[in-house]
Enzyme design. Structure first.
Site, PDB file in Angstrom:
ATOM      1  CG  ASP A   1      -2.137   0.912   1.056  1.00 41.33           C
ATOM      2  OD1 ASP A   1      -3.228   0.393   1.175  1.00 41.33           O
ATOM      3  OD2 ASP A   1      -1.672   2.046   0.808  1.00 41.33           O
TER       4      ASP A   1
ATOM      5  CG  LEU B   1       0.843   3.702   4.015  1.00 37.24           C
ATOM      6  CD1 LEU B   1       1.673   3.731   5.155  1.00 37.24           C
ATOM      7  CD2 LEU B   1      -0.752   2.905   4.520  1.00 37.24           C
TER       8      LEU B   1
ATOM      9  CD  GLU C   1      -6.330   8.215  -5.831  1.00 33.83           C
ATOM     10  OE1 GLU C   1      -7.722   8.575  -5.241  1.00 33.83           O
ATOM     11  OE2 GLU C   1      -5.456   8.572  -5.281  1.00 33.83           O
TER      12      GLU C   1
ATOM     13  CB  THR D   1     -16.673  -1.010  -8.773  1.00 38.96           C
ATOM     14  OG1 THR D   1     -17.905  -0.381  -8.517  1.00 38.96           O
ATOM     15  CG2 THR D   1     -16.169  -0.254 -10.089  1.00 38.96           C
ATOM     16  CG  ASP D   2     -22.163  -1.817  -8.570  1.00 41.22           C
ATOM     17  OD1 ASP D   2     -21.326  -0.833  -8.311  1.00 41.22           O
ATOM     18  OD2 ASP D   2     -23.321  -1.914  -7.870  1.00 41.22           O
ATOM     19  CD  GLU D   3     -19.471   3.584  -8.980  1.00 40.97           C
ATOM     20  OE1 GLU D   3     -19.165   4.656  -9.812  1.00 40.97           O
ATOM     21  OE2 GLU D   3     -19.764   3.865  -7.695  1.00 40.97           O
TER      22      GLU D   3
ATOM     23  CE1 TYR E   1     -13.430   3.696  -8.247  1.00 43.72           C
ATOM     24  CE2 TYR E   1     -15.589   3.563  -8.519  1.00 43.72           C
ATOM     25  CZ  TYR E   1     -14.425   3.131  -8.018  1.00 43.72           C
ATOM     26  OH  TYR E   1     -14.703   1.862  -7.542  1.00 43.72           O
TER      27      TYR E   1
ATOM     28  CB  ALA F   1     -14.036   5.683 -17.474  1.00 44.66           C
TER      29      ALA F   1
ATOM     30  CE  LYS G   1     -11.828  -0.604  -9.520  1.00 39.66           C
ATOM     31  NZ  LYS G   1     -10.705  -1.113  -8.859  1.00 39.66           N
TER      32      LYS G   1
ATOM     33  N   PRO H   1     -25.401  16.830   3.021  1.00 41.67           N
ATOM     34  CG  PRO H   1     -23.263  16.806   2.191  1.00 41.67           C
ATOM     35  CD  PRO H   1     -23.956  16.350   3.589  1.00 41.67           C
TER      36      PRO H   1
ATOM     37  CE1 TYR I   1     -23.007  15.852  -3.108  1.00 45.27           C
ATOM     38  CE2 TYR I   1     -22.378  13.632  -4.117  1.00 45.27           C
ATOM     39  CZ  TYR I   1     -22.033  14.606  -3.434  1.00 45.27           C
ATOM     40  OH  TYR I   1     -20.833  14.894  -3.243  1.00 45.27           O
TER      41      TYR I   1
ATOM     42  CE1 TYR J   1     -20.650  16.816   0.067  1.00 47.11           C
ATOM     43  CE2 TYR J   1     -18.431  16.520   0.811  1.00 47.11           C
ATOM     44  CZ  TYR J   1     -19.589  15.944   0.227  1.00 47.11           C
ATOM     45  OH  TYR J   1     -19.906  14.783  -0.129  1.00 47.11           O
TER      46      TYR J   1
HETATM   47  P1  NAD Z   1     -10.061   2.849  -0.195  1.00 44.38           P
HETATM   48  O1  NAD Z   1      -9.905   4.243  -1.168  1.00 44.38           O
HETATM   49  O2  NAD Z   1     -10.553   2.740   0.911  1.00 44.38           O
HETATM   50  O3  NAD Z   1      -8.636   2.274  -0.361  1.00 44.38           O
HETATM   51  C1  NAD Z   1      -7.590   2.146  -1.240  1.00 44.38           C
HETATM   52  C2  NAD Z   1      -6.103   1.753  -0.770  1.00 44.38           C
HETATM   53  O4  NAD Z   1      -5.616   1.820  -1.930  1.00 44.38           O
HETATM   54  C3  NAD Z   1      -5.753   2.717   0.036  1.00 44.38           C
HETATM   55  O5  NAD Z   1      -5.200   1.997   1.222  1.00 44.38           O
HETATM   56  C4  NAD Z   1      -4.666   3.664  -0.527  1.00 44.38           C
HETATM   57  O6  NAD Z   1      -3.651   3.689   0.101  1.00 44.38           O
HETATM   58  C5  NAD Z   1      -4.149   2.367  -1.523  1.00 44.38           C
HETATM   59  N1  NAD Z   1      -3.658   3.049  -2.870  1.00 44.38           N
HETATM   60  C6  NAD Z   1      -4.214   4.100  -3.722  1.00 44.38           C
HETATM   61  N2  NAD Z   1      -3.194   4.460  -4.492  1.00 44.38           N
HETATM   62  C7  NAD Z   1      -2.169   3.501  -4.548  1.00 44.38           C
HETATM   63  C8  NAD Z   1      -1.036   3.244  -5.063  1.00 44.38           C
HETATM   64  N3  NAD Z   1      -0.901   4.026  -6.283  1.00 44.38           N
HETATM   65  N4  NAD Z   1      -0.269   2.434  -4.971  1.00 44.38           N
HETATM   66  C9  NAD Z   1      -0.396   1.509  -3.646  1.00 44.38           C
HETATM   67  N5  NAD Z   1      -1.311   2.002  -3.005  1.00 44.38           N
HETATM   68  C10 NAD Z   1      -2.570   2.564  -3.491  1.00 44.38           C
HETATM   69  O7  NAD Z   1     -10.826   1.755  -1.164  1.00 44.38           O
HETATM   70  P2  NAD Z   1     -11.863   0.743  -0.987  1.00 44.38           P
HETATM   71  O8  NAD Z   1     -13.279   1.350  -0.812  1.00 44.38           O
HETATM   72  O9  NAD Z   1     -11.339  -0.079  -0.007  1.00 44.38           O
HETATM   73  O10 NAD Z   1     -11.941  -0.077  -2.322  1.00 44.38           O
HETATM   74  C11 NAD Z   1     -10.978  -1.045  -2.628  1.00 44.38           C
HETATM   75  C12 NAD Z   1     -11.046  -1.657  -4.018  1.00 44.38           C
HETATM   76  O11 NAD Z   1     -12.436  -2.129  -4.011  1.00 44.38           O
HETATM   77  C13 NAD Z   1     -10.932  -0.627  -5.103  1.00 44.38           C
HETATM   78  O12 NAD Z   1     -10.480  -1.212  -6.138  1.00 44.38           O
HETATM   79  C14 NAD Z   1     -12.562  -0.203  -5.458  1.00 44.38           C
HETATM   80  O13 NAD Z   1     -12.732   0.129  -6.601  1.00 44.38           O
HETATM   81  C15 NAD Z   1     -13.019  -1.429  -4.926  1.00 44.38           C
HETATM   82  N6  NAD Z   1     -14.509  -1.634  -4.551  1.00 44.38           N
HETATM   83  C16 NAD Z   1     -14.725  -0.562  -3.651  1.00 44.38           C
HETATM   84  C17 NAD Z   1     -16.165  -0.703  -3.415  1.00 44.38           C
HETATM   85  C18 NAD Z   1     -16.832   0.306  -2.352  1.00 44.38           C
HETATM   86  O14 NAD Z   1     -18.119   0.426  -1.904  1.00 44.38           O
HETATM   87  N7  NAD Z   1     -15.762   0.784  -1.418  1.00 44.38           N
HETATM   88  C19 NAD Z   1     -17.195  -1.197  -4.154  1.00 44.38           C
HETATM   89  C20 NAD Z   1     -16.700  -2.010  -4.901  1.00 44.38           C
HETATM   90  C21 NAD Z   1     -15.589  -2.200  -5.552  1.00 44.38           C
HETATM   91  O1  DAU Z   2     -21.157   0.760  -6.522  1.00 41.78           O
HETATM   92  C1  DAU Z   2     -19.535   0.522  -5.922  1.00 41.78           C
HETATM   93  C2  DAU Z   2     -19.166   1.501  -5.548  1.00 41.78           C
HETATM   94  O2  DAU Z   2     -19.811   2.517  -4.750  1.00 41.78           O
HETATM   95  C3  DAU Z   2     -17.502   1.592  -5.527  1.00 41.78           C
HETATM   96  O3  DAU Z   2     -16.907   1.321  -6.704  1.00 41.78           O
HETATM   97  C4  DAU Z   2     -16.781   3.106  -5.063  1.00 41.78           C
HETATM   98  O4  DAU Z   2     -15.719   2.982  -4.654  1.00 41.78           O
HETATM   99  C5  DAU Z   2     -17.618   3.739  -4.024  1.00 41.78           C
HETATM  100  O5  DAU Z   2     -17.189   5.192  -3.520  1.00 41.78           O
HETATM  101  C6  DAU Z   2     -19.291   3.601  -4.019  1.00 41.78           C
HETATM  102  O6  DAU Z   2     -19.554   4.674  -5.146  1.00 41.78           O
HETATM  103  P1  DAU Z   2     -20.903   5.720  -4.923  1.00 41.78           P
HETATM  104  O7  DAU Z   2     -20.768   7.005  -5.800  1.00 41.78           O
HETATM  105  O8  DAU Z   2     -22.156   4.926  -5.366  1.00 41.78           O
HETATM  106  O9  DAU Z   2     -20.847   5.970  -3.362  1.00 41.78           O
HETATM  107  P2  DAU Z   2     -20.787   7.276  -2.597  1.00 41.78           P
HETATM  108  O10 DAU Z   2     -20.872   6.854  -1.249  1.00 41.78           O
HETATM  109  O11 DAU Z   2     -20.141   8.254  -2.987  1.00 41.78           O
HETATM  110  O12 DAU Z   2     -22.335   7.695  -3.092  1.00 41.78           O
HETATM  111  C7  DAU Z   2     -23.647   6.753  -2.499  1.00 41.78           C
HETATM  112  C8  DAU Z   2     -24.475   7.770  -2.745  1.00 41.78           C
HETATM  113  O13 DAU Z   2     -24.915   8.889  -2.337  1.00 41.78           O
HETATM  114  C9  DAU Z   2     -24.534   8.324  -4.514  1.00 41.78           C
HETATM  115  O14 DAU Z   2     -25.717   8.321  -5.074  1.00 41.78           O
HETATM  116  C10 DAU Z   2     -24.315   9.766  -4.119  1.00 41.78           C
HETATM  117  C11 DAU Z   2     -24.838  10.155  -2.953  1.00 41.78           C
HETATM  118  N1  DAU Z   2     -24.390  11.225  -2.107  1.00 41.78           N
HETATM  119  C12 DAU Z   2     -22.832  11.001  -1.766  1.00 41.78           C
HETATM  120  C13 DAU Z   2     -22.118  11.810  -1.096  1.00 41.78           C
HETATM  121  C14 DAU Z   2     -20.592  11.596  -0.838  1.00 41.78           C
HETATM  122  C15 DAU Z   2     -24.931  12.173  -1.507  1.00 41.78           C
HETATM  123  O15 DAU Z   2     -25.970  12.387  -1.870  1.00 41.78           O
HETATM  124  N2  DAU Z   2     -24.257  13.142  -0.861  1.00 41.78           N
HETATM  125  C16 DAU Z   2     -22.864  13.034  -0.715  1.00 41.78           C
HETATM  126  O16 DAU Z   2     -22.124  13.924   0.252  1.00 41.78           O
END
Ligand code: NAD
Ligand code: DAU
Length: 347
Positions: free
Chosen positions: A33, A35, A84, A130-132, A155, A157, A159, A210, A212, A346
């Site tokens: 990582d 960090l 990211e 991700t499902d996105e 993001y 695109a 992934k 907030p 959206y 924000y």
């Molecule tokens: P996060 O942002 O919490 O963690 C990302 C980690 O990657 C961090 O520890 C960061 O330090 C590390 N990192 C970032 N850039 C790096 C680099 N250049 N080299 C080495 N390490 C680096 O993310 P998360 O929410 O835990 O998501 C983890 C994975 O799962 C991602 O690939 C994300 O696309 C995927 N994912 C997330 C969600 C979600 O809801 N959070 C859902 C589906 C898939």
């Molecule tokens: O679906 C999987 C994805 O889910 C992951 O791949 C991403 O890493 C993760 O960030 C997440 O994406 P979303 O964009 O869906 O998550 P987020 O928490 O940013 O937003 C969830 C919903 O809430 C979305 O419809 C936007 C809305 N939102 C989000 C924020 C941060 C708000 O209304 N206000 C906010 O301030």
């Protein structure tokens, strides 16, 4: 077995590292990582002295460093989570997402290929996505593994690009791979830029919540430990070259979720019912905001016998109490750069 987990100091990665240390005590678990702002070794304080755990501070965008680490440690399996991960940040700085999510993934693929190509047996590159990548659904239907990619944010695109490269390395060079695409995770240790931890933090501090656009956007929520369990099941029993969708069978509009969250927090904090709801503030919509995500997780359920173990009500209650009981963690991650991010996004 030498297992490399990238992004293990992040939200999902830290839960995966913990689960793998427990499930595979005879294997060596390496957490790589960089960090970034999202990576936090506090997430792994409880396991940092485990005898089969090694932390490698390294950046996946550094091709030479990735090659050197693969040469040095002889990794057999890779579970790639480093990325990211926040959509709003990708709208501000798309190039960073290309660097980390696409170039970073390519650097890992190239290093794995260089070391593994003489003999692929026992090797696996498991890419966490991700499902996105599937884009946005209307009011009907679900994403299946056959849904065409149609990403709408920088993001998603980036992934999608990384998924395509993983698959292309499998087809072109024979690299053994699996990809999984998961829906929205929530739970302990999530950075408070994402909806649920951001709103918990703002409720605690009595700051505006907030929402959206019209708040009618829909997401399919999964407790993070259930995602980690799914990753383990796929790692163990998944078929190489396959994709698995992971979801919670748990769709919520943002506004309904926020109402439930507010009620639970008021109860937990002993505040008068309705106090947190008063903080709800409708704000400008996210550009390119996907209307609805919903996963059909039938394949993983039928073929690998995985399903979520935590209900949304249980998971949200556990999550809220984790944030309330870990105020030092929350303060640690919301000081410094977070304030600048918050102001820009924000205020
Ligand atoms: P996060 O942002 O919490 O963690 C990302 C980690 O990657 C961090 O520890 C960061 O330090 C590390 N990192 C970032 N850039 C790096 C680099 N250049 N080299 C080495 N390490 C680096 O993310 P998360 O929410 O835990 O998501 C983890 C994975 O799962 C991602 O690939 C994300 O696309 C995927 N994912 C997330 C969600 C979600 O809801 N959070 C859902 C589906 C898939
Ligand atoms: O679906 C999987 C994805 O889910 C992951 O791949 C991403 O890493 C993760 O960030 C997440 O994406 P979303 O964009 O869906 O998550 P987020 O928490 O940013 O937003 C969830 C919903 O809430 C979305 O419809 C936007 C809305 N939102 C989000 C924020 C941060 C708000 O209304 N206000 C906010 O301030």
């Amino acid at each position: 077995m030498n297992i490399l987990i990238t992004g293990g100091a992040g939200f999902i990665g830290s839960h995966v590292v913990r689960l793998f240390l427990k499930s595979y005590p005879k294997d060596k678990i390496y957490n790589l990582d960089a960090l970034t702002y999202a990576g936090n070794l506090e997430n792994l304080k409880d396991i940092e002295d485990a005898p089969n755990y090694t932390f490698l501070k390294a950046d996946i965008t550094d091709a030479e460093e990735m090659m050197a680490l693969f040469e040095e440690h002889d990794f057999d399996k890779v579970i790639h989570l480093a990325a990211e991960s926040h959509v709003d940040r990708s709208i501000e700085d798309p190039l960073q997402f290309v660097k980390t999510n696409i170039i970073g993934t390519l650097n890992l693929l190239n290093a794995a290929l260089a070391i593994w190509k003489k003999d692929f047996s026992g090797k696996l590159f498991y890419h966490i996505s991700t499902d996105e990548v599937y884009g946005s659904l209307g009011s009907e239907g679900l994403f299946t593994e056959e849904t065409a990619y149609d990403p709408n944010s920088p993001y998603s695109a980036s992934k999608a690009g990384s998924d395509h490269f993983v698959r292309a390395y499998g087809e072109t060079y024979g690299l053994p791979y699996i990809i999984s695409n998961c829906s929205n995770n929530y739970g302990p240790n999530q950075f408070p830029e994402k909806l649920i931890p951001l709103f918990i933090n703002n409720c605690i501090n009595e700051k505006p919540l907030p929402v959206y656009g019209d708040g009618q956007y829909t997401r399919d929520w999964l407790y993070v430990i259930d995602h980690a369990r799914a990753i383990e099941v796929i790692y163990k029993n998944g078929i190489q070259g396959e994709t698995y969708n992971i979801g919670g069978f748990n769709e919520w509009t943002n506004i309904d979720l926020i109402h439930m969250l507010c009620e639970l927090i008021d109860k937990e904090l002993g505040r008068a019912p309705g106090s947190s709801k008063k903080l709800i503030t409708y704000v400008k919509d996210r550009p390119g905001h996907d209307r609805r995500y919903a996963i059909d997780a039938t394949k993983i359920k039928n073929e690998l016998h995985w399903e979520p173990s935590v209900t949304f009500e249980e998971g949200l209650a556990k999550t809220i109490s984790w944030y309330l009981n870990n105020s030092e963690w929350l303060q640690g991650v919301t000081s410094g750069n977070y304030k600048e991010y918050y102001k820009k996004q924000y205020l």
